[in-house]
Design a protein around this motif. Structure first.
Motif, PDB file in Angstrom:
ATOM      1  N   PRO A 108      55.264   5.434  34.237  1.00 46.50           N
ATOM      2  CA  PRO A 108      54.937   6.632  33.462  1.00 46.50           C
ATOM      3  C   PRO A 108      54.054   6.355  32.254  1.00 46.50           C
ATOM      4  CG  PRO A 108      57.205   5.974  33.074  1.00 46.50           C
ATOM      5  CD  PRO A 108      56.702   5.125  34.199  1.00 46.50           C
ATOM      6  N   GLU A 109      54.098   5.137  31.734  1.00 44.01           N
ATOM      7  CA  GLU A 109      53.233   4.812  30.605  1.00 44.01           C
ATOM      8  C   GLU A 109      51.757   4.906  30.992  1.00 44.01           C
ATOM      9  OE1 GLU A 109      57.171   3.504  29.638  1.00 44.01           O
ATOM     10  OE2 GLU A 109      55.935   3.007  31.368  1.00 44.01           O
ATOM     11  N   LYS A 110      51.419   4.526  32.205  1.00 44.13           N
ATOM     12  CA  LYS A 110      50.043   4.633  32.678  1.00 44.13           C
ATOM     13  C   LYS A 110      49.630   6.096  32.781  1.00 44.13           C
ATOM     14  CE  LYS A 110      46.949   3.107  36.398  1.00 44.13           C
ATOM     15  NZ  LYS A 110      46.851   2.371  37.688  1.00 44.13           N
ATOM     16  N   TRP A 111      50.540   6.933  33.278  1.00 42.21           N
ATOM     17  CA  TRP A 111      50.258   8.363  33.371  1.00 42.21           C
ATOM     18  C   TRP A 111      50.040   8.955  31.979  1.00 42.21           C
ATOM     19  CZ3 TRP A 111      55.018   9.967  36.848  1.00 42.21           C
ATOM     20  CH2 TRP A 111      54.885   9.355  38.112  1.00 42.21           C
ATOM     21  N   ALA A 112      50.939   8.612  31.055  1.00 43.89           N
ATOM     22  CA  ALA A 112      50.872   9.190  29.720  1.00 43.89           C
ATOM     23  C   ALA A 112      49.600   8.783  28.997  1.00 43.89           C
ATOM     24  CB  ALA A 112      52.110   8.772  28.914  1.00 43.89           C
ATOM     25  N   LYS A 113      49.197   7.542  29.172  1.00 43.99           N
ATOM     26  CA  LYS A 113      47.969   7.080  28.529  1.00 43.99           C
ATOM     27  C   LYS A 113      46.762   7.831  29.074  1.00 43.99           C
ATOM     28  CE  LYS A 113      45.166   2.958  27.661  1.00 43.99           C
ATOM     29  NZ  LYS A 113      45.008   1.492  27.909  1.00 43.99           N
ATOM     30  N   ARG A 121      47.984  17.571  25.639  1.00 44.24           N
ATOM     31  CA  ARG A 121      48.865  17.491  24.476  1.00 44.24           C
ATOM     32  C   ARG A 121      50.302  17.922  24.768  1.00 44.24           C
ATOM     33  NH1 ARG A 121      45.544  18.963  18.937  1.00 44.24           N
ATOM     34  NH2 ARG A 121      44.214  17.109  18.968  1.00 44.24           N
ATOM     35  N   TYR A 122      50.559  18.373  25.983  1.00 41.25           N
ATOM     36  CA  TYR A 122      51.939  18.631  26.375  1.00 41.25           C
ATOM     37  C   TYR A 122      52.087  18.397  27.879  1.00 41.25           C
ATOM     38  CZ  TYR A 122      50.597  23.437  27.889  1.00 41.25           C
ATOM     39  OH  TYR A 122      50.025  24.539  28.496  1.00 41.25           O
ATOM     40  N   MET A 123      53.325  18.204  28.312  1.00 41.96           N
ATOM     41  CA  MET A 123      53.608  17.843  29.697  1.00 41.96           C
ATOM     42  C   MET A 123      54.848  18.591  30.153  1.00 41.96           C
ATOM     43  SD  MET A 123      55.942  15.905  31.598  1.00 41.96           S
ATOM     44  CE  MET A 123      56.697  15.013  30.256  1.00 41.96           C
ATOM     45  N   ARG A 162      64.095  10.757  32.214  1.00 41.32           N
ATOM     46  CA  ARG A 162      64.174  10.092  30.907  1.00 41.32           C
ATOM     47  C   ARG A 162      62.967   9.193  30.688  1.00 41.32           C
ATOM     48  NH1 ARG A 162      69.502   8.204  30.369  1.00 41.32           N
ATOM     49  NH2 ARG A 162      69.855   9.950  28.959  1.00 41.32           N
ATOM     50  N   GLU A 163      62.587   8.450  31.711  1.00 42.76           N
ATOM     51  CA  GLU A 163      61.451   7.530  31.576  1.00 42.76           C
ATOM     52  C   GLU A 163      60.156   8.298  31.295  1.00 42.76           C
ATOM     53  OE1 GLU A 163      61.712   4.214  31.586  1.00 42.76           O
ATOM     54  OE2 GLU A 163      63.877   4.329  31.915  1.00 42.76           O
ATOM     55  N   ILE A 164      59.964   9.400  31.992  1.00 45.23           N
ATOM     56  CA  ILE A 164      58.755  10.195  31.804  1.00 45.23           C
ATOM     57  C   ILE A 164      58.733  10.827  30.423  1.00 45.23           C
ATOM     58  CG2 ILE A 164      57.610  12.324  32.560  1.00 45.23           C
ATOM     59  CD1 ILE A 164      58.345  11.513  35.442  1.00 45.23           C
ATOM     60  N   PHE A 165      59.834  11.439  30.024  1.00 48.14           N
ATOM     61  CA  PHE A 165      59.877  12.052  28.696  1.00 48.14           C
ATOM     62  C   PHE A 165      59.577  11.029  27.608  1.00 48.14           C
ATOM     63  CE2 PHE A 165      62.876  15.938  29.562  1.00 48.14           C
ATOM     64  CZ  PHE A 165      61.899  16.480  30.373  1.00 48.14           C
ATOM     65  N   ASN A 166      60.204   9.868  27.692  1.00 52.32           N
ATOM     66  CA  ASN A 166      59.990   8.840  26.670  1.00 52.32           C
ATOM     67  C   ASN A 166      58.542   8.370  26.642  1.00 52.32           C
ATOM     68  OD1 ASN A 166      62.655   8.902  25.830  1.00 52.32           O
ATOM     69  ND2 ASN A 166      63.290   7.160  27.081  1.00 52.32           N
ATOM     70  N   ALA A 175      57.169  17.137  25.378  1.00 54.70           N
ATOM     71  CA  ALA A 175      57.919  17.037  26.635  1.00 54.70           C
ATOM     72  C   ALA A 175      58.450  18.408  27.034  1.00 54.70           C
ATOM     73  CB  ALA A 175      59.077  16.058  26.483  1.00 54.70           C
ATOM     74  N   GLY A 176      58.147  18.811  28.257  1.00 53.29           N
ATOM     75  CA  GLY A 176      58.638  20.065  28.803  1.00 53.29           C
ATOM     76  C   GLY A 176      59.409  19.821  30.086  1.00 53.29           C
ATOM     77  N   ALA A 177      60.524  20.527  30.245  1.00 51.51           N
ATOM     78  CA  ALA A 177      61.376  20.376  31.425  1.00 51.51           C
ATOM     79  C   ALA A 177      61.243  21.597  32.331  1.00 51.51           C
ATOM     80  CB  ALA A 177      62.830  20.191  31.009  1.00 51.51           C
ATOM     81  N   TYR A 178      60.585  21.412  33.477  1.00 50.02           N
ATOM     82  CA  TYR A 178      60.635  22.406  34.557  1.00 50.02           C
ATOM     83  C   TYR A 178      62.029  22.331  35.179  1.00 50.02           C
ATOM     84  CZ  TYR A 178      59.774  24.356  39.267  1.00 50.02           C
ATOM     85  OH  TYR A 178      59.842  25.080  40.429  1.00 50.02           O
ATOM     86  N   PHE A 179      62.628  23.496  35.420  1.00 49.14           N
ATOM     87  CA  PHE A 179      63.940  23.537  36.075  1.00 49.14           C
ATOM     88  C   PHE A 179      63.998  24.790  36.934  1.00 49.14           C
ATOM     89  CE2 PHE A 179      68.409  24.537  36.540  1.00 49.14           C
ATOM     90  CZ  PHE A 179      69.034  23.302  36.662  1.00 49.14           C
ATOM     91  N   SER A 180      64.347  24.609  38.209  1.00 54.22           N
ATOM     92  CA  SER A 180      64.483  25.733  39.124  1.00 54.22           C
ATOM     93  C   SER A 180      65.858  26.358  38.981  1.00 54.22           C
ATOM     94  CB  SER A 180      64.277  25.269  40.563  1.00 54.22           C
ATOM     95  OG  SER A 180      64.694  26.267  41.477  1.00 54.22           O
ATOM     96  N   LYS A 181      65.896  27.675  38.799  1.00 54.18           N
ATOM     97  CA  LYS A 181      67.182  28.379  38.725  1.00 54.18           C
ATOM     98  C   LYS A 181      67.864  28.476  40.090  1.00 54.18           C
ATOM     99  CE  LYS A 181      65.273  31.837  36.655  1.00 54.18           C
ATOM    100  NZ  LYS A 181      65.095  33.203  36.084  1.00 54.18           N
ATOM    101  N   PRO A 182      67.160  28.887  41.164  1.00 59.20           N
ATOM    102  CA  PRO A 182      67.809  28.817  42.477  1.00 59.20           C
ATOM    103  C   PRO A 182      68.040  27.362  42.870  1.00 59.20           C
ATOM    104  CG  PRO A 182      65.481  29.323  42.723  1.00 59.20           C
ATOM    105  CD  PRO A 182      65.780  29.393  41.251  1.00 59.20           C
TER     106      PRO A 182
END
Length: 492
Positions: A108-113, A121-123, A162-166, A175-182
């Motif tokens: 994830p560090e490679k992605w974030a960079k 500026r947000y994910m 956790r790894e991605i958020f960090n 850091a944004g959390a997608y979450f499906s309700k169904p």
């Protein structure tokens, strides 16, 4: 209900065409929490974000979750597995993908960079999609990336959320959390006693209140795990707008259309079911842990949809409230083998078009089953990085300015009045023109006019607008590709 269905059959075809326009123009309830309002204003200045759809389904290279849904849409078609014609076999094989999911090259560090260099500026990351497979170590299910029977469970980075958020927070990215309700795996949503009928809960919640409450508790518990155990979360991005309270006599409006979807004969392909998830209560609890949290209860009219999300398209005009366009960068929302990514020209024009209308771009990139991005994704982000190095000041912390766009020219403005004119070159246009004409706005007599990445420009008034002259050195060697930006310090 008979009256409602008659109404649908009578005006549905016309209304469905116009539903999104009505939704965009009228269906927004402003936030009142001062902390959220402040956060929302900051978010509107970020302009450019990353969306990532990732789950066990990436191993098959199929659309996320939807092949489990027994509805007659193209995106629900079953094409993988040993016997896609047999639903039960297919579902078992799909859910067994959790056992073989093994993204050992996850970095994830490679992605974030790469995201930071591109100007994101947000994910927003898919912590759980409709299939119910959680990409975090939830204590409320074993159908998860750290599941007891999965081969990735003992990897040091197995809790990928956790790894991605960090990794992204370490680069200064929200850091944004997608979450499906169904949740189509949960026995509290799709009860194994009944076959699934469509995307909805497969029993009647009002006739089975205890079972439905179990699902409400399950959903709240998982979201609160994300709100308490994963550091600072800036955005809770909820999907599955059909899971919502539907007061009697009303129809829940969500992004596929205000009256639901129809087939060629005009009949609904799925039901409208009252599914009260107790969202007000959930949001209050979430904000106790994450003060100022932006909540996006997608396509559910009400106070818990802090911004709107027209999906994979750009509105024709600026909208009178906060909004973003989630857009596919290449392939589909989820991993597609040998995906073809959009060109740099299209990508930069897309960002400028959205920002000039006051919105944010949320660009989707889908990791593969081994935990890597395709090279095409990195190449695309590099196109953004090169352009943003020169022109980012015209993007961030700006607002829409009428007339927004005239011909090939788009506009943005800073709060201090600094105005930017984007010349959106045609695809074959590699050299800058000798002169650029702006018809609608005019610099003040004291204004400085310059080319971002270049220098000061000569200009003169012409009618209600002005004309700038581009020196030959910049005509032949523009400071950036695809879009060139003229900065005016002050306009009349």
């Amino acid at each position: 209900m008979r009256f409602v269905l008659s109404l649908i059959l009578g005006i549905g075809l016309v209304f469905t065409v116009n539903a999104q326009a009505v939704y965009e123009d009228e269906r927004y309830v402003p936030e009142t929490d001062p902390l959220v309002l402040k956060k929302l204003e900051e978010w509107q200045g970020l302009k450019f974000g990353l969306l990532m759809h990732w789950g066990a389904y990436s191993q098959w290279g199929i659309v996320e979750s939807w092949s489990l849904c027994p509805e007659e849409y193209g995106w629900c078609e079953r094409t993988k597995g040993s016997n896609p014609q047999d639903y039960n076999t297919y579902r078992q094989e799909y859910e067994n993908l959790a056992l073989t999911f093994n993204p050992v090259n996850f970095d994830p560090e490679k992605w974030a960079k790469a995201a930071k260099e591109a100007g994101m500026r947000y994910m927003v990351f898919t912590t759980k999609h409709h299939d119910g497979f959680t990409m975090f170590d939830s204590q409320y299910t074993d159908y998860k990336v750290t599941g007891s029977k999965g081969i990735f469970k003992n990897h040091p980075r197995a809790n990928v959320t956790r790894e991605i958020f960090n990794a992204f927070r370490n680069e200064g990215i929200w850091a944004g959390a997608y979450f499906s309700k169904p949740d189509w795996h949960s026995e509290y949503y799709w009860d194994p006693y009944y076959p699934p009928r469509d995307r909805n809960v497969n029993y009647e919640p009002e006739a089975n209140p205890e079972k439905w409450q179990q699902f409400v508790d399950y959903t709240h518990n998982q979201i609160m795990e994300l709100m308490t155990d994963y550091g600072k979360v800036d955005i809770l991005w909820l999907d599955g707008g059909w899971v919502a309270k539907t007061p009697k006599g009303e129809i829940t409006e969500w992004y596929e259309g205000a009256l639901g979807e129809q087939n060629a004969n005009g009949y609904l392909k799925h039901r409208i079911v009252n599914q009260d998830i107790k969202m007000d209560e959930l949001v209050e609890k979430a904000r106790e842990q994450q003060p100022g949290l932006i909540v996006v209860d997608r396509a559910v009219h009400g106070k818990n949809q802090n911004y709107l999300t027209p999906e994979n398209r750009v509105p024709e005009k600026p909208l009178p409230f906060p909004w973003e366009s989630p857009m596919i960068s290449g392939g589909g929302w989820s991993h597609t083998f040998n995906a073809k990514y959009m060109s740099g020209h299209k990508a930069i024009h897309l960002l400028v078009d959205i920002v000039s209308k006051g919105g944010n771009l949320l660009l989707n990139i889908a990791p593969g089953p081994d935990g890597t991005w395709q090279q095409g994704a990195y190449d695309l982000l590099d196109e953004y990085a090169q352009w943003m190095k020169v022109n980012s000041e015209a993007i961030y912390e700006t607002h829409a300015l009428a007339p927004y766009k005239e011909g090939k020219i788009a506009l943005t403005q800073k709060p201090d009045g600094t105005t930017y004119f984007f010349y959106m070159a045609n695809e074959e246009e590699k050299a800058m023109p000798s002169q650029i004409v702006f018809k609608s706005l005019q610099p003040s007599d004291k204004a400085e006019v310059s080319l971002l990445g270049g220098g000061k420009l000569k200009w003169k008034k012409e009618g209600e607008g002005f004309v700038v002259t581009i020196p030959s050195k910049w005509q032949k060697n523009p400071p950036a590709n695809y879009v060139w930006v003229i900065k005016v310090s002050e306009i009349n």
